[in-house]
Design a protein around this motif. Structure first.
Motif, short mmCIF file in Angstrom:
data_model
loop_
_atom_site.label_atom_id
_atom_site.label_comp_id
_atom_site.label_asym_id
_atom_site.label_seq_id
_atom_site.Cartn_x
_atom_site.Cartn_y
_atom_site.Cartn_z
N THR A 69 0.82 -1.21 0.00
CA THR A 69 0.00 0.00 0.00
C THR A 69 0.86 1.26 0.00
OG1 THR A 69 -1.76 -1.14 1.21
CG2 THR A 69 -1.80 1.26 1.25
N VAL A 70 1.94 1.25 0.77
CA VAL A 70 2.71 2.49 0.97
C VAL A 70 3.94 2.59 0.06
CG1 VAL A 70 1.97 2.72 3.36
CG2 VAL A 70 4.06 1.44 2.87
N ALA A 71 4.34 1.49 -0.58
CA ALA A 71 5.49 1.52 -1.48
C ALA A 71 5.06 1.13 -2.89
CB ALA A 71 6.58 0.57 -0.98
N ARG A 72 5.85 1.55 -3.87
CA ARG A 72 5.54 1.22 -5.26
C ARG A 72 6.20 -0.12 -5.61
NH1 ARG A 72 6.77 6.40 -4.83
NH2 ARG A 72 8.92 6.08 -5.54
N LEU A 73 5.53 -1.21 -5.28
CA LEU A 73 6.07 -2.54 -5.55
C LEU A 73 5.78 -2.95 -6.99
CD1 LEU A 73 5.01 -4.49 -2.32
CD2 LEU A 73 7.14 -3.24 -2.77
N TRP A 74 6.72 -3.67 -7.58
CA TRP A 74 6.50 -4.19 -8.93
C TRP A 74 5.41 -5.25 -8.90
CZ3 TRP A 74 11.45 -4.80 -12.36
CH2 TRP A 74 12.12 -3.57 -12.42
N SER A 75 4.76 -5.44 -10.02
CA SER A 75 3.62 -6.38 -10.08
C SER A 75 4.04 -7.81 -9.78
CB SER A 75 2.96 -6.32 -11.47
OG SER A 75 3.89 -6.67 -12.48
N ASN A 76 5.30 -8.15 -10.03
CA ASN A 76 5.78 -9.51 -9.75
C ASN A 76 6.60 -9.58 -8.45
OD1 ASN A 76 7.75 -7.94 -11.12
ND2 ASN A 76 8.90 -9.77 -11.72
N PHE A 77 6.37 -8.62 -7.56
CA PHE A 77 7.10 -8.60 -6.29
C PHE A 77 6.89 -9.88 -5.50
CE2 PHE A 77 6.91 -7.90 -1.69
CZ PHE A 77 8.22 -7.53 -1.44
N THR A 78 5.65 -10.31 -5.35
CA THR A 78 5.35 -11.45 -4.48
C THR A 78 6.07 -12.72 -4.93
OG1 THR A 78 3.19 -10.52 -3.95
CG2 THR A 78 3.51 -12.86 -3.50
N THR A 79 6.08 -12.98 -6.24
CA THR A 79 6.70 -14.21 -6.74
C THR A 79 8.21 -14.09 -6.89
OG1 THR A 79 6.22 -13.48 -9.00
CG2 THR A 79 4.64 -14.99 -7.97
N ASP A 80 8.70 -12.90 -7.28
CA ASP A 80 10.09 -12.81 -7.74
C ASP A 80 11.04 -12.09 -6.80
OD1 ASP A 80 9.11 -14.09 -9.93
OD2 ASP A 80 9.14 -12.36 -11.26
N TYR A 81 10.54 -11.17 -5.97
CA TYR A 81 11.44 -10.37 -5.13
C TYR A 81 11.18 -10.51 -3.63
CZ TYR A 81 12.20 -8.48 -9.74
OH TYR A 81 12.47 -8.39 -11.08
N LYS A 82 9.96 -10.86 -3.27
CA LYS A 82 9.64 -11.01 -1.85
C LYS A 82 10.54 -12.06 -1.17
CE LYS A 82 5.73 -11.52 1.34
NZ LYS A 82 6.16 -12.70 2.13
N PRO A 83 10.86 -13.19 -1.84
CA PRO A 83 11.75 -14.15 -1.18
C PRO A 83 13.11 -13.55 -0.82
CG PRO A 83 10.63 -15.22 -3.00
CD PRO A 83 10.30 -13.75 -3.11
N LEU A 84 13.64 -12.67 -1.65
CA LEU A 84 14.92 -12.02 -1.36
C LEU A 84 14.78 -11.04 -0.20
CD1 LEU A 84 16.00 -11.31 -5.04
CD2 LEU A 84 17.09 -12.95 -3.48
N VAL A 85 13.71 -10.26 -0.22
CA VAL A 85 13.48 -9.29 0.86
C VAL A 85 13.23 -10.03 2.17
CG1 VAL A 85 12.00 -7.42 1.68
CG2 VAL A 85 12.60 -7.56 -0.75
N ASP A 86 12.47 -11.10 2.11
CA ASP A 86 12.19 -11.87 3.33
C ASP A 86 13.46 -12.55 3.86
OD1 ASP A 86 9.57 -11.13 3.36
OD2 ASP A 86 8.79 -13.00 2.55
N PHE A 87 14.37 -12.93 2.96
CA PHE A 87 15.64 -13.49 3.42
C PHE A 87 16.41 -12.44 4.20
CE2 PHE A 87 20.18 -14.41 2.95
CZ PHE A 87 20.22 -15.71 3.45
N ALA A 88 16.41 -11.21 3.69
CA ALA A 88 17.06 -10.11 4.41
C ALA A 88 16.38 -9.88 5.76
CB ALA A 88 17.02 -8.83 3.57
N LYS A 89 15.05 -9.91 5.75
CA LYS A 89 14.30 -9.69 6.99
C LYS A 89 14.61 -10.77 8.03
CE LYS A 89 9.52 -9.32 8.64
NZ LYS A 89 8.08 -9.41 8.25
N ASP A 90 14.62 -12.02 7.59
CA ASP A 90 14.82 -13.14 8.52
C ASP A 90 16.25 -13.21 9.05
OD1 ASP A 90 12.19 -13.81 8.08
OD2 ASP A 90 12.64 -15.38 6.61
N ASN A 91 17.19 -12.60 8.30
CA ASN A 91 18.60 -12.70 8.68
C ASN A 91 19.19 -11.35 9.09
OD1 ASN A 91 19.60 -15.64 7.99
ND2 ASN A 91 18.17 -15.03 6.39
N ASN A 92 18.30 -10.38 9.33
CA ASN A 92 18.72 -9.06 9.83
C ASN A 92 19.75 -8.40 8.92
OD1 ASN A 92 18.50 -6.96 11.71
ND2 ASN A 92 20.27 -7.69 12.86
N LEU A 93 19.49 -8.47 7.60
CA LEU A 93 20.37 -7.85 6.62
C LEU A 93 19.75 -6.54 6.12
CD1 LEU A 93 21.21 -10.95 4.37
CD2 LEU A 93 22.43 -10.16 6.40
#
Length: 245
Positions: A69-93
């Motif tokens: 809602t608050v950021a301009r995410l690409w349409s394929n964020f959930t499938t293609d980029y969220k795993p990378l962002v979540d890896f950063a989130k889970d590993n405090n990167l």
């Protein structure tokens, strides 16, 4: 490839935005690199003025729905980029939003680099420092202009260059000694050691940079030798591979 990446300062992991094989390899390579390197991640797919919202997601202060809602995410964020962002989130990167806000790049396309001078002081913090360094003779920018048949004139490659310059700037700004910065971007932003690579070298000629590109071929048994010097590592994908959009 992982060994060479692990010995670098910056990895420019090029992709075709709609190719799931490459997104999967980006994820797997990042996981492997994290086992023996301290990492900072960054991506073209996030614009610099959305860094605050991205940080809130990484810190667990907002969820995926709120981020969308608050950021301009690409349409394929959930499938293609969220795993990378979540890896950063889970590993405090750290995950750095490196790209120029697209409306500013559009402004360059309409009116050249001069349009950037009209930005507010805050808005200028989301762009590489002005004036933007620019070499119109770089083959990638020349080719881009030729491919469009002159449409957009000199401002078309300038709009590309301001993206490359800004991504290079935020990589350099957020790079830390002893950490490997892994950056995900469209391969055309780093192919042939130009684009982001050129701006990184201009900012710090001592950086060790590893680049990855992607080539799609009808037949993958024989590599198209014309592509050979495009990057340090080249992923060859069949043209029949499923696309995410």
């Amino acid at each position: 490839m992982i060994k060479a990446m692990g010995e670098a300062n910056v990895v420019l992991f090029g992709e075709h935005h709609n190719n799931p094989i490459v997104h999967w390899l980006q994820y797997e390579a990042t996981v492997d690199l994290s086992k023996s390197n301290k990492l900072t991640l960054g991506a073209e797919m996030f614009e610099a003025d959305n860094q605050t919202q991205l940080n809130q997601y990484l810190a667990g202060k907002i969820d995926h729905k709120a981020l969308d809602t608050v950021a301009r995410l690409w349409s394929n964020f959930t499938t293609d980029y969220k795993p990378l962002v979540d890896f950063a989130k889970d590993n405090n990167l750290k995950f750095i939003a490196t790209n120029i806000p697209r409306r500013f790049a559009s402004g360059v396309f309409r009116g050249g680099f001069e349009n950037l001078e009209t930005l507010s002081n805050e808005e200028k913090t989301w762009v590489a420092p002005l004036p933007i360094k620019y070499d119109a003779s770089l083959p990638g920018y020349v080719k881009m202009k030729e491919m469009m048949g002159g449409h957009g004139g000199d401002n078309l490659p300038k709009a590309q260059a301001v993206k490359d310059a800004t991504m290079g700037y935020f990589i350099l700004k957020n790079r830390e000694e002893g950490k490997l910065f892994v950056h995900y971007n469209g391969s055309y932003h780093s192919d042939n050691y130009e684009g982001i690579n050129w701006y990184l070298n201009a900012g710090d000629p001592n950086l060790k940079i590893i680049t990855v590109s992607v080539v799609e071929q009808d037949e993958i048994e024989k590599f198209n030798s014309e592509e050979k010097l495009k990057a340090d590592f080249i992923i060859v994908v069949p043209t029949t591979m499923t696309k995410t959009y």
